[in-house]
Design a protein around this motif. Structure first.
Motif, PDB file in Angstrom:
ATOM      1  N   LEU A   1       0.825  -1.209   0.000  1.00  8.69           N
ATOM      2  CA  LEU A   1       0.000   0.000   0.000  1.00  8.69           C
ATOM      3  C   LEU A   1       0.860   1.262   0.000  1.00  8.69           C
ATOM      4  O   LEU A   1       0.548   2.243  -0.675  1.00  8.69           O
ATOM      5  CB  LEU A   1      -0.927  -0.007   1.222  1.00  8.69           C
ATOM      6  N   ILE A   2       1.951   1.236   0.775  1.00  9.32           N
ATOM      7  CA  ILE A   2       2.850   2.399   0.815  1.00  9.32           C
ATOM      8  C   ILE A   2       3.454   2.648  -0.559  1.00  9.32           C
ATOM      9  O   ILE A   2       3.519   3.792  -1.032  1.00  9.32           O
ATOM     10  CB  ILE A   2       3.954   2.190   1.867  1.00  9.32           C
ATOM     11  N   LEU A   3       3.892   1.573  -1.218  1.00  6.37           N
ATOM     12  CA  LEU A   3       4.492   1.720  -2.544  1.00  6.37           C
ATOM     13  C   LEU A   3       3.483   2.227  -3.567  1.00  6.37           C
ATOM     14  O   LEU A   3       3.811   3.041  -4.432  1.00  6.37           O
ATOM     15  CB  LEU A   3       5.083   0.382  -3.004  1.00  6.37           C
ATOM     16  N   SER A   4       2.246   1.755  -3.481  1.00  4.14           N
ATOM     17  CA  SER A   4       1.249   2.131  -4.484  1.00  4.14           C
ATOM     18  C   SER A   4       0.611   3.486  -4.190  1.00  4.14           C
ATOM     19  O   SER A   4       0.058   4.122  -5.088  1.00  4.14           O
ATOM     20  CB  SER A   4       0.158   1.065  -4.571  1.00  4.14           C
ATOM     21  N   ALA A   5       0.678   3.960  -2.930  1.00  6.00           N
ATOM     22  CA  ALA A   5       0.008   5.206  -2.552  1.00  6.00           C
ATOM     23  C   ALA A   5       0.486   6.398  -3.369  1.00  6.00           C
ATOM     24  O   ALA A   5      -0.275   7.325  -3.638  1.00  6.00           O
ATOM     25  CB  ALA A   5       0.204   5.472  -1.057  1.00  6.00           C
ATOM     26  N   PHE A   6       1.749   6.380  -3.747  1.00  2.01           N
ATOM     27  CA  PHE A   6       2.310   7.454  -4.571  1.00  2.01           C
ATOM     28  C   PHE A   6       1.442   7.708  -5.804  1.00  2.01           C
ATOM     29  O   PHE A   6       1.184   8.846  -6.193  1.00  2.01           O
ATOM     30  CB  PHE A   6       3.732   7.078  -4.989  1.00  2.01           C
ATOM     31  N   PHE A   7       0.963   6.629  -6.402  1.00  2.72           N
ATOM     32  CA  PHE A   7       0.258   6.744  -7.675  1.00  2.72           C
ATOM     33  C   PHE A   7      -1.183   7.195  -7.499  1.00  2.72           C
ATOM     34  O   PHE A   7      -1.813   7.628  -8.458  1.00  2.72           O
ATOM     35  CB  PHE A   7       0.315   5.408  -8.420  1.00  2.72           C
ATOM     36  N   TRP A   8      -1.716   7.088  -6.278  1.00  2.00           N
ATOM     37  CA  TRP A   8      -3.044   7.623  -6.044  1.00  2.00           C
ATOM     38  C   TRP A   8      -3.054   9.129  -6.283  1.00  2.00           C
ATOM     39  O   TRP A   8      -4.031   9.679  -6.772  1.00  2.00           O
ATOM     40  CB  TRP A   8      -3.509   7.324  -4.614  1.00  2.00           C
ATOM     41  N   GLY A   9      -1.976   9.786  -5.879  1.00  2.00           N
ATOM     42  CA  GLY A   9      -1.855  11.218  -6.153  1.00  2.00           C
ATOM     43  C   GLY A   9      -1.333  11.504  -7.551  1.00  2.00           C
ATOM     44  O   GLY A   9      -1.748  12.470  -8.195  1.00  2.00           O
ATOM     45  N   TYR A  10      -0.430  10.653  -8.021  1.00  2.00           N
ATOM     46  CA  TYR A  10       0.244  10.888  -9.305  1.00  2.00           C
ATOM     47  C   TYR A  10      -0.732  10.952 -10.468  1.00  2.00           C
ATOM     48  O   TYR A  10      -0.562  11.749 -11.389  1.00  2.00           O
ATOM     49  CB  TYR A  10       1.254   9.761  -9.521  1.00  2.00           C
ATOM     50  N   VAL A  11      -1.767  10.113 -10.433  1.00  2.00           N
ATOM     51  CA  VAL A  11      -2.702  10.086 -11.560  1.00  2.00           C
ATOM     52  C   VAL A  11      -3.660  11.277 -11.550  1.00  2.00           C
ATOM     53  O   VAL A  11      -4.265  11.593 -12.572  1.00  2.00           O
ATOM     54  CB  VAL A  11      -3.511   8.770 -11.579  1.00  2.00           C
ATOM     55  N   VAL A  12      -3.776  11.954 -10.419  1.00  2.00           N
ATOM     56  CA  VAL A  12      -4.761  13.027 -10.279  1.00  2.00           C
ATOM     57  C   VAL A  12      -4.329  14.304 -10.983  1.00  2.00           C
ATOM     58  O   VAL A  12      -5.133  14.982 -11.644  1.00  2.00           O
ATOM     59  CB  VAL A  12      -5.043  13.312  -8.781  1.00  2.00           C
ATOM     60  N   THR A  13      -3.054  14.679 -10.873  1.00  2.00           N
ATOM     61  CA  THR A  13      -2.600  15.984 -11.371  1.00  2.00           C
ATOM     62  C   THR A  13      -2.084  15.954 -12.803  1.00  2.00           C
ATOM     63  O   THR A  13      -1.706  17.000 -13.341  1.00  2.00           O
ATOM     64  CB  THR A  13      -1.489  16.537 -10.451  1.00  2.00           C
ATOM     65  N   GLN A  14      -2.052  14.803 -13.449  1.00  2.00           N
ATOM     66  CA  GLN A  14      -1.485  14.713 -14.788  1.00  2.00           C
ATOM     67  C   GLN A  14      -2.212  15.614 -15.797  1.00  2.00           C
ATOM     68  O   GLN A  14      -1.602  16.452 -16.463  1.00  2.00           O
ATOM     69  CB  GLN A  14      -1.534  13.267 -15.276  1.00  2.00           C
ATOM     70  N   VAL A  15      -3.521  15.431 -15.924  1.00  2.00           N
ATOM     71  CA  VAL A  15      -4.286  16.191 -16.921  1.00  2.00           C
ATOM     72  C   VAL A  15      -4.352  17.680 -16.569  1.00  2.00           C
ATOM     73  O   VAL A  15      -4.084  18.533 -17.432  1.00  2.00           O
ATOM     74  CB  VAL A  15      -5.691  15.595 -17.093  1.00  2.00           C
TER      75      VAL A  15
END
Length: 428
Positions: free
Chosen positions: A22-36
């Motif tokens: 979960l710690i490793l994947s949590a980064f991407f929860w935010g990462y996918v939000v600000t891309q667009v």
């Protein structure tokens, strides 16, 4: 951080496989939000400031990581990693917008390889350096403090040296500025604000092929990047020092091969050995079908530790082909909206960063309770599935991809004028 047998004197945390996943994947929860949003804002207001905010913000949070782990446990670590992802989500769209404004078409393959080789350099430095730092008297916290501090130093240099476009850069000659702007021609609007042709982009077959290819690339990439240290620790039985060095070796080879790919792409494009579209597909096929083949060998044959590291090194090094393949294709299709398109595909593709660690943990199981044979069989399944994803994604890119500037790159004068009048009215 999770080595409970450590006698270094620094704290160790008893986080299980599920919690670390979960710690490793949590980064991407935010990462996918600000891309667009970052892609749209970089196109509208310029990429310089958003690229700086992304790197500097994440650097500050990286420095705070040991403190957060000590006082907040794994849950607050997840929250911190989400925030890091929000900042880093600005980086690729802003970088692509910068490439679209600065780099002539024939030089994009080489420039993309050079710029994004920085990712490989950072990975090599971190994987090798953190292993050495963790085993030193400074302990594992220095593995967060030093990279974070370097990011802040970069931010100062970027603020001083960077410019949104050639027209806004006082450090280049008039001749160089005219060369870049004439090479880009009408395909790039420079600093002008244009309406994003969402419907045309969404219904574009070349863009769909690009999106699927990016999705498949990230599935394999994030499995290798986030889980290779676990594979080397639990299956190949390397200690923390050698684990870091061996995990860094593939990315060192990726860094070196990136310069080779950049040179080859420049030669192929300038001498017109292949069309731009064919060139993108050949380099991407080298990356995905080559990497897929290496993973299949790793999945279906019994290899020694040395052979396993060699195959993983080949797999990762071949990723350099994507730098002159799909990764720069956003700007090929639309120099004006390449950064925004990178935001869209990168946002969707990086859901794989959330899925990959969880996917591996579910198939491989807990290293503390699984037998060696179960671990090896689990990893064989992981490598086989990753190879199949690489093969299928690139097949669509070969069949439907393109490097031609799309008609929707330049909205009609009437549409642009209407949008500018609307924007001015909203501001007033």
């Amino acid at each position: 951080m999770t080595n409970m047998n450590s006698t270094s004197g620094f704290p160790a945390y008893d986080w299980n496989q599920s919690q670390t996943g979960l710690i490793l994947s949590a980064f991407f929860w935010g990462y996918v939000v600000t891309q667009v949003p970052a892609g749209m804002l970089a196109q509208r207001y310029g990429p310089k400031q958003f690229l700086m905010v992304g790197v500097v913000g994440c650097s500050l949070l990286t420095i705070l990581t040991p403190l957060v782990a000590a006082y907040g446990g794994w849950r607050l670590m997840c929250a911190l990693r989400v925030c890091e992802g929000l900042f880093q989500g600005m980086i690729y769209p802003s970088s692509h917008t910068m490439l679209g404004r600065w780099i002539p078409p024939l030089e994009r393959g080489r420039a993309s390889a050079f710029v994004y080789s920085g990712t490989s350099l950072g990975t090599v430095s971190t994987m090798a350096g953190v292993g050495l730092l963790a085993s030193s008297s400074w302990g594992w916290p220095s593995g967060f403090h030093l990279p974070g501090a370097l990011g802040l130093v970069w931010g100062v240099a970027w603020l001083w040296l960077a410019a949104d476009s050639p027209a806004a850069c006082p450090a280049i000659s008039e001749h160089e500025r005219e060369y870049i702007e004439s090479a880009l021609g009408a395909s790039s609007s420079g600093d002008k604000i244009l309406r994003v042709p969402w419907r045309s982009i969404a219904t574009s077959l070349p863009f769909f092929a690009l999106l699927v290819t990016h999705l498949c690339q990230n599935f394999g990439h994030w499995i290798l990047l986030t889980q290779m240290p676990n594979f080397m620790k639990n299956v190949l039985h390397f200690d923390v020092k050698h684990n870091g060095l061996n995990s860094a070796l593939p990315y060192l080879c990726l860094l070196l091969s990136s310069f080779v790919v950049g040179y080859l792409a420049q030669v192929v494009n300038e001498r017109k050995i292949l069309s731009m579209t064919a060139s993108r597909k050949v380099f991407n096929s080298m990356a995905h079908w080559g990497a897929g083949t290496a993973l299949m060998v790793l999945a279906f044959t019994h290899v020694t530790s040395t052979q396993a590291v060699a195959l993983l090194t080949v797999t990762v090094a071949l990723e350099s082909g994507t730098l002159a393949g799909f990764l720069v294709n956003h700007v090929d299709l639309s120099p004006n909206f390449g950064g925004m398109m990178m935001g869209v595909t990168n946002s969707i593709a990086n859901t794989m960063g959330i899925i990959a660690p969880i996917f591996v943990s579910q198939i491989v199981g807990d290293a503390n309770t699984s037998t060696q044979e179960e671990l090896e069989n689990g990893w064989s399944i992981v490598f086989m599935i990753a190879a199949c994803v690489y093969f299928s994604g690139n097949l669509l890119f070969v069949l439907a991809g393109s490097a031609q500037v799309q008609p929707w790159n330049s909205p009609s004068p009437a549409e642009s004028k209407k949008h500018q009048v609307s924007s001015a009215g909203a501001i007033s």
